[in-house]
Structures are given as structure tokens and as C-alpha cells.
Design an enzyme around this catalytic site. Structure first.
Site, PDB file in Angstrom:
ATOM      1  NE  ARG A 122      -4.117  -1.854   1.978  1.00 47.33           N
ATOM      2  CZ  ARG A 122      -4.015  -2.880   2.817  1.00 47.33           C
ATOM      3  NH1 ARG A 122      -3.061  -2.863   3.742  1.00 47.33           N
ATOM      4  NH2 ARG A 122      -4.864  -3.871   2.753  1.00 47.33           N
ATOM      5  CE  LYS A 144       0.174  14.190 -14.094  1.00 49.35           C
ATOM      6  NZ  LYS A 144      -0.129  14.758 -15.428  1.00 49.35           N
ATOM      7  CD  GLU A 186       8.302  17.282 -21.869  1.00 51.76           C
ATOM      8  OE1 GLU A 186       7.665  18.276 -21.445  1.00 51.76           O
ATOM      9  OE2 GLU A 186       7.743  16.276 -22.360  1.00 51.76           O
ATOM     10  CE  LYS A 228       6.161  17.664 -13.365  1.00 52.44           C
ATOM     11  NZ  LYS A 228       6.275  16.458 -14.137  1.00 52.44           N
ATOM     12  CD  GLU A 238      -3.030  17.012 -15.393  1.00 54.70           C
ATOM     13  OE1 GLU A 238      -1.913  16.544 -15.170  1.00 54.70           O
ATOM     14  OE2 GLU A 238      -3.635  16.854 -16.458  1.00 54.70           O
ATOM     15  NE  ARG A 242       1.362  17.345 -12.404  1.00 55.06           N
ATOM     16  CZ  ARG A 242       1.990  16.526 -11.582  1.00 55.06           C
ATOM     17  NH1 ARG A 242       1.644  16.478 -10.308  1.00 55.06           N
ATOM     18  NH2 ARG A 242       2.953  15.743 -12.013  1.00 55.06           N
ATOM     19  CG  ASN A 246      -0.603  17.624 -19.846  1.00 54.06           C
ATOM     20  OD1 ASN A 246       0.387  16.941 -19.590  1.00 54.06           O
ATOM     21  ND2 ASN A 246      -1.684  17.627 -19.085  1.00 54.06           N
ATOM     22  CG  HIS A 249       2.563  16.748 -23.515  1.00 51.09           C
ATOM     23  ND1 HIS A 249       3.282  17.917 -23.565  1.00 51.09           N
ATOM     24  CD2 HIS A 249       3.365  15.849 -22.884  1.00 51.09           C
ATOM     25  CE1 HIS A 249       4.460  17.746 -22.972  1.00 51.09           C
ATOM     26  NE2 HIS A 249       4.540  16.499 -22.555  1.00 51.09           N
ATOM     27  CG  HIS A 253       0.063  12.015 -25.391  1.00 45.71           C
ATOM     28  ND1 HIS A 253      -0.558  12.711 -24.385  1.00 45.71           N
ATOM     29  CD2 HIS A 253       1.306  11.744 -24.941  1.00 45.71           C
ATOM     30  CE1 HIS A 253       0.287  12.860 -23.371  1.00 45.71           C
ATOM     31  NE2 HIS A 253       1.414  12.284 -23.684  1.00 45.71           N
ATOM     32  CG  HIS A 266       7.267  12.005 -24.499  1.00 42.36           C
ATOM     33  ND1 HIS A 266       5.926  11.910 -24.825  1.00 42.36           N
ATOM     34  CD2 HIS A 266       7.361  12.929 -23.505  1.00 42.36           C
ATOM     35  CE1 HIS A 266       5.239  12.726 -24.046  1.00 42.36           C
ATOM     36  NE2 HIS A 266       6.084  13.359 -23.241  1.00 42.36           N
TER      37      HIS A 266
HETATM   38  P1  NAD Z   1      13.899   6.246 -21.152  1.00 44.24           P
HETATM   39  O1  NAD Z   1      13.723   6.055 -19.715  1.00 44.24           O
HETATM   40  O2  NAD Z   1      13.443   5.179 -22.064  1.00 44.24           O
HETATM   41  O3  NAD Z   1      15.424   6.553 -21.413  1.00 44.24           O
HETATM   42  C1  NAD Z   1      15.852   6.771 -22.749  1.00 44.24           C
HETATM   43  C2  NAD Z   1      17.022   5.868 -23.149  1.00 44.24           C
HETATM   44  O4  NAD Z   1      18.217   6.391 -22.603  1.00 44.24           O
HETATM   45  C3  NAD Z   1      16.925   4.450 -22.632  1.00 44.24           C
HETATM   46  O5  NAD Z   1      17.437   3.588 -23.618  1.00 44.24           O
HETATM   47  C4  NAD Z   1      17.846   4.441 -21.423  1.00 44.24           C
HETATM   48  O6  NAD Z   1      18.370   3.182 -21.147  1.00 44.24           O
HETATM   49  C5  NAD Z   1      18.916   5.404 -21.868  1.00 44.24           C
HETATM   50  N1  NAD Z   1      19.607   6.130 -20.803  1.00 44.24           N
HETATM   51  C6  NAD Z   1      19.059   6.709 -19.721  1.00 44.24           C
HETATM   52  N2  NAD Z   1      19.974   7.428 -19.069  1.00 44.24           N
HETATM   53  C7  NAD Z   1      21.132   7.271 -19.732  1.00 44.24           C
HETATM   54  C8  NAD Z   1      22.438   7.781 -19.557  1.00 44.24           C
HETATM   55  N3  NAD Z   1      22.720   8.665 -18.606  1.00 44.24           N
HETATM   56  N4  NAD Z   1      23.407   7.385 -20.411  1.00 44.24           N
HETATM   57  C9  NAD Z   1      23.110   6.537 -21.439  1.00 44.24           C
HETATM   58  N5  NAD Z   1      21.890   6.061 -21.681  1.00 44.24           N
HETATM   59  C10 NAD Z   1      20.914   6.435 -20.836  1.00 44.24           C
HETATM   60  O7  NAD Z   1      13.179   7.593 -21.677  1.00 44.24           O
HETATM   61  P2  NAD Z   1      12.932   9.040 -21.052  1.00 44.24           P
HETATM   62  O8  NAD Z   1      12.827   9.952 -22.211  1.00 44.24           O
HETATM   63  O9  NAD Z   1      13.851   9.349 -19.960  1.00 44.24           O
HETATM   64  O10 NAD Z   1      11.487   8.889 -20.400  1.00 44.24           O
HETATM   65  C11 NAD Z   1      10.355   8.579 -21.187  1.00 44.24           C
HETATM   66  C12 NAD Z   1       9.299   8.019 -20.284  1.00 44.24           C
HETATM   67  O11 NAD Z   1       8.999   8.983 -19.288  1.00 44.24           O
HETATM   68  C13 NAD Z   1       8.003   7.701 -20.980  1.00 44.24           C
HETATM   69  O12 NAD Z   1       7.526   6.449 -20.542  1.00 44.24           O
HETATM   70  C14 NAD Z   1       7.055   8.804 -20.532  1.00 44.24           C
HETATM   71  O13 NAD Z   1       5.710   8.375 -20.493  1.00 44.24           O
HETATM   72  C15 NAD Z   1       7.582   9.083 -19.163  1.00 44.24           C
HETATM   73  N6  NAD Z   1       7.279  10.431 -18.669  1.00 44.24           N
HETATM   74  C16 NAD Z   1       6.693  10.534 -17.457  1.00 44.24           C
HETATM   75  C17 NAD Z   1       6.413  11.785 -16.926  1.00 44.24           C
HETATM   76  C18 NAD Z   1       5.836  11.890 -15.544  1.00 44.24           C
HETATM   77  O14 NAD Z   1       5.457  12.988 -15.139  1.00 44.24           O
HETATM   78  N7  NAD Z   1       5.785  10.817 -14.800  1.00 44.24           N
HETATM   79  C19 NAD Z   1       6.727  12.948 -17.649  1.00 44.24           C
HETATM   80  C20 NAD Z   1       7.346  12.797 -18.896  1.00 44.24           C
HETATM   81  C21 NAD Z   1       7.623  11.537 -19.406  1.00 44.24           C
HETATM   82  N1  GLY Z   2       4.462  15.567 -17.175  1.00 36.65           N
HETATM   83  C1  GLY Z   2       3.241  16.227 -16.857  1.00 36.65           C
HETATM   84  C2  GLY Z   2       2.977  16.271 -15.401  1.00 36.65           C
HETATM   85  O1  GLY Z   2       3.788  15.881 -14.593  1.00 36.65           O
HETATM   86  O2  GLY Z   2       1.934  16.719 -15.016  1.00 36.65           O
END
Ligand code: NAD
Ligand code: GLY
Length: 362
Positions: A122, A144, A186, A228, A238, A242, A246, A249, A253, A266
Site C-alpha cells: 500500500r 506521476k 520539455e 515544475k 491536476e 497542472r 501538457n 502533448h 500523444h 516523446h
Molecule cells: P527512457 O527512460 O526510455 O530513457 C531513454 C534511453 O536512454 C533508454 O534507452 C535508457 O536506457 C537510456 N539512458 C538513460 N539514461 C542514460 C544515460 N545517462 N546514459 C546513457 N543512456 C541512458 O526515456 P525518457 O525519455 O527518460 O522517459 C520517457 C518516459 O517517461 C516515458 O515512458 C514517458 O511516459 C515518461 N514520462 C513521465 C512523466 C511523468 O510525469 N511521470 C513525464 C514525462 C515523461
Molecule cells: N508531465 C506532466 C505532469 O507531470 O503533469
């Protein structure tokens, strides 16, 4: 070069530490948080070999008992199957309600590990150690967390704030160019939606940012986190404001879905979405043509796409309809009134949606 940003959320408040060389200090940070003894460190197959040992040793030195769980790199790890394996590893390691999770990696690992922490027993604490630009400026901050379903992205999730975010700028030395540039989308977003001076500083320092100049990056990452943190402080769940995060976005998406996940990163899709939102903003939100041109110029300067080809409008429009942020079947957009000021929930006519697509979607 070291920066500290506080996310003020009452008893869920936490610090974001931004500096080079922090990975080796993460054990100390966790000790200061008075976290339990055992922890599950989740990382991916690219990041673990690069940085896993530094984090693990730091945790051991600080007296913790880390257990490492490495998932395949990439979006497919944000799945029910991988989540289930994470629970297995946590149980195998004897984790209890005082134990914690460490997310070492990009947004994929952060979202997955955060959701595992939100739901295991939990809810147990977790610490975000983001290693991509995308994760440092966006996904690690704000609570998130979630995974994907075969039907769509981020359909399962929870708000669960981390206990701390430890952003080690040295991780940029190994980040591939395409991933780094994707994260810059971003960064541009915060300038457009919240801070005109920051936007101007991005224009001025674009070459330094592209060269990954450490001092400039410290300023950039810290300012994005401050932006942020302020939005999250005002609207954690949100219910309104918040949604400005987006910006760009809605189309992003839809493009990711219509093109097939994986074709665009992304941030690349967000850049196209921001160019689209800027054009809509000129038509219905009073953004000047000059401001929209500045947004597009900055995206292009960073090597991001501001247009797209080979996608069919009806497929993109259909994908927009499945966006989980839609209200009552109407597509609503976050639009910019001027650089530095955005507003969520603006309805846009069907005709305009297509007209603007015809400009950027060729
Ligand atoms: P990712 O986590 O897939 O990382 C991108 C690539 O870079 C991967 O292959 C990873 O292994 C590699 N990598 C990471 N750090 C590295 C480093 N320092 N050196 C070498 N390689 C490295 O992608 P991302 O762009 O970081 O994140 C995308 C994800 O984040 C999506 O799933 C998206 O939905 C999510 N996201 C979430 C939020 C949120 O608020 N929670 C906001 C934006 C995006
Ligand atoms: N990435 C959008 C949010 O955190 O609300």
C-alpha cells in the site's frame, strides 16, 4: 554549480538536488531521509552497467541493503509483467513497509519504480535518481507514476511523490544525442508556458546547451525543476493548472500513437505538438506571429522537429480522441497567450484543428 529546489507539499515535501557527481553521494542523501534498511534499486539494461555500481556502493557504504533489479531498456518495461517481477524481487529481498525503492534511469524506470513503490504494501517511499534530461526536468518531479496497458500509454498509475530527487548532471556525459535533444523539448516547454525570461535565456545560450556545458545545464535543469515544482505545489493532482504542463502533448500523444510507438521519441513528438499548439495559439489565444516564430526557431535550433510528414490527419485525429485528458468528447488544448503564459482547457474548432494540421503535418 550545485542547486537545491524544494517541492512544497506539506508532509509530502521533498528536495531536488542538482549537481554533478551526486550519484556517489546518494547513500548519504537516503540516510538523511531516515529511510529503512532494505531497498530495491530498479534500473535498466543501459543505465545499470554505467552507474548501477556507483549507486549500489554508495548505498552500501551508508549502511543500506540494496537489491538490484535490472529491466530491459525502453518503454516495453512499463508493463504489468515487469511490475509483477518488481514485486517478486521486493518480496524475495524481504522488503517491508519501512523499505524503499530507488529509481535509477530515465522516465521509464522512474514511472515503473515509482508505481511499484506506490502500490507495494500500500505504498513505500522511493527516491528518484534520473539519468536522462527528460527525467531530470520532468518525469522525476511531481509524483506521476505509472505503467502502460496494451490499449494505451500510462493508463494505470498513481500520484506518489518521491522522498527526494537526486539529479547528477554527470550522467549527461553518456546520454545519446537523440535522447538529450528529445529532453530539450520539455525544457523549451517551461519557457513557453511559465517563464519568458527563461525562454530568452534558452535562445541566448542555445549553443552552450547543445554543447552540454555543465554550468549552463545546472542552471537550465534547476530552473525547469523550479517551474515544475511551482505548478505541482499549486495543483498536485491536476485539477486545473497542472494541465499547462501538457502544452504540446495532445498532438504529441496522437502522433506517437498514429505513427506507432517508438518511431518518435516523446520529446520529438512534443516538439511537433508545441509547433502545432503555437499555431493554434496564434489563431485563438492571441499569441503573436512573432512569438510563434520564436518558438519554432528555438525548437529547430535545438535540432527538434517542428513539422511532420507521412501521417494521415484522420488517423491522428482519431488518436487525439483517445487522449485520456479529453473532457466530454471535446478536444481541449493548452494554448499560449504569450511566451511565458499558457492556459489550459481551451476548445478549438474542428475546422481549425485540420487547417493547422495541413500546415505542419505535410
Ligand atoms: P527512457 O527512460 O526510455 O530513457 C531513454 C534511453 O536512454 C533508454 O534507452 C535508457 O536506457 C537510456 N539512458 C538513460 N539514461 C542514460 C544515460 N545517462 N546514459 C546513457 N543512456 C541512458 O526515456 P525518457 O525519455 O527518460 O522517459 C520517457 C518516459 O517517461 C516515458 O515512458 C514517458 O511516459 C515518461 N514520462 C513521465 C512523466 C511523468 O510525469 N511521470 C513525464 C514525462 C515523461
Ligand atoms: N508531465 C506532466 C505532469 O507531470 O503533469
Amino acid at each position: 554549480m550545485s542547486k537545491l529546489i524544494r517541492v512544497e507539499l506539506g508532509d509530502r515535501s521533498y528536495n531536488i538536488h542538482v549537481a554533478p557527481g551526486l550519484l556517489a553521494q546518494c547513500g548519504q542523501f537516503c540516510r538523511d531521509l531516515k529511510l529503512g534498511h532494505r531497498c530495491l534499486m530498479i534500473s535498466d539494461a543501459n543505465v545499470a552497467p554505467l552507474y548501477g555500481h556507483i549507486v549500489r556502493e554508495s548505498l552500501l557504504e551508508a549502511g543500506f541493503m540494496p537489491h538490484v533489479f535490472v529491466v530491459p531498456a525502453g518503454e516495453t518495461s512499463k508493463s504489468q509483467a515487469t511490475l509483477s517481477l518488481a514485486y517478486d524481487e521486493a518480496l524475495l529481498h524481504g522488503m517491508d513497509r519501512k523499505s524503499f525503492v530507488v529509481a535509477l534511469g530515465g522516465g521509464v524506470v522512474g514511472d515503473l519504480a515509482g508505481y511499484a513503490a506506490a502500490t507495494f504494501l500500500r505504498g513505500i517511499p522511493f527516491v528518484q535518481i534520473p539519468t536522462t534530461l527528460m527525467a531530470m526536468v520532468d518525469s522525476s518531479v511531481g509524483g506521476k507514476t505509472g505503467i502502460n496497458l496494451p490499449q494505451g500509454k500510462n493508463l494505470i498509475g498513481a500520484f506518489h511523490q518521491p522522498s527526494a530527487v537526486i539529479a547528477d548532471l554527470s550522467a549527461f556525459t553518456t546520454l545519446p544525442d537523440r535522447e538529450y535533444i528529445s529532453g530539450l523539448a520539455e525544457v523549451v516547454k517551461y519557457g513557453v508556458i511559465q517563464d519568458a525570461d527563461f525562454f530568452a535565456s534558452l535562445e541566448k545560450n542555445a549553443d552552450r546547451i547543445l554543447a552540454r556545458e555543465p554550468e549552463t545545464l545546472a542552471q537550465v535543469v534547476a530552473r525547469c525543476c523550479e517551474c515544475k515544482a511551482e505548478v505541482v505545489r499549486l495543483d498536485e493532482r491536476e485539477s486545473g493548472l497542472r494541465a499547462i504542463l501538457n502544452f504540446g502533448h495532445t498532438l504529441a500523444h496522437a502522433i506517437e500513437q498514429a505513427a506507432g510507438y517508438g518511431k518518435f521519441l516523446h520529446g520529438e513528438a512534443v516538439a511537433i505538438g508545441m509547433a502545432y499548439a503555437a499555431a493554434l495559439s496564434v489563431s485563438v489565444a492571441g499569441l503573436s506571429n512573432e512569438a510563434a516564430e520564436r518558438i519554432i526557431r528555438l525548437l529547430e535550433k535545438f535540432g527538434l522537429p517542428a513539422a511532420v510528414s507521412g501521417l494521415n490527419w484522420s488517423a491522428v485525429r482519431r488518436a487525439m480522441k483517445t487522449d485520456k485528458k479529453n473532457a466530454g468528447g471535446t478536444v481541449r488544448f493548452v494554448l499560449a497567450r504569450e511566451i511565458g503564459r499558457a492556459e489550459p482547457g481551451i476548445e478549438v474548432s474542428e475546422e481549425l484543428l485540420e487547417e493547422v494540421w495541413n500546415v505542419i503535418g505535410q
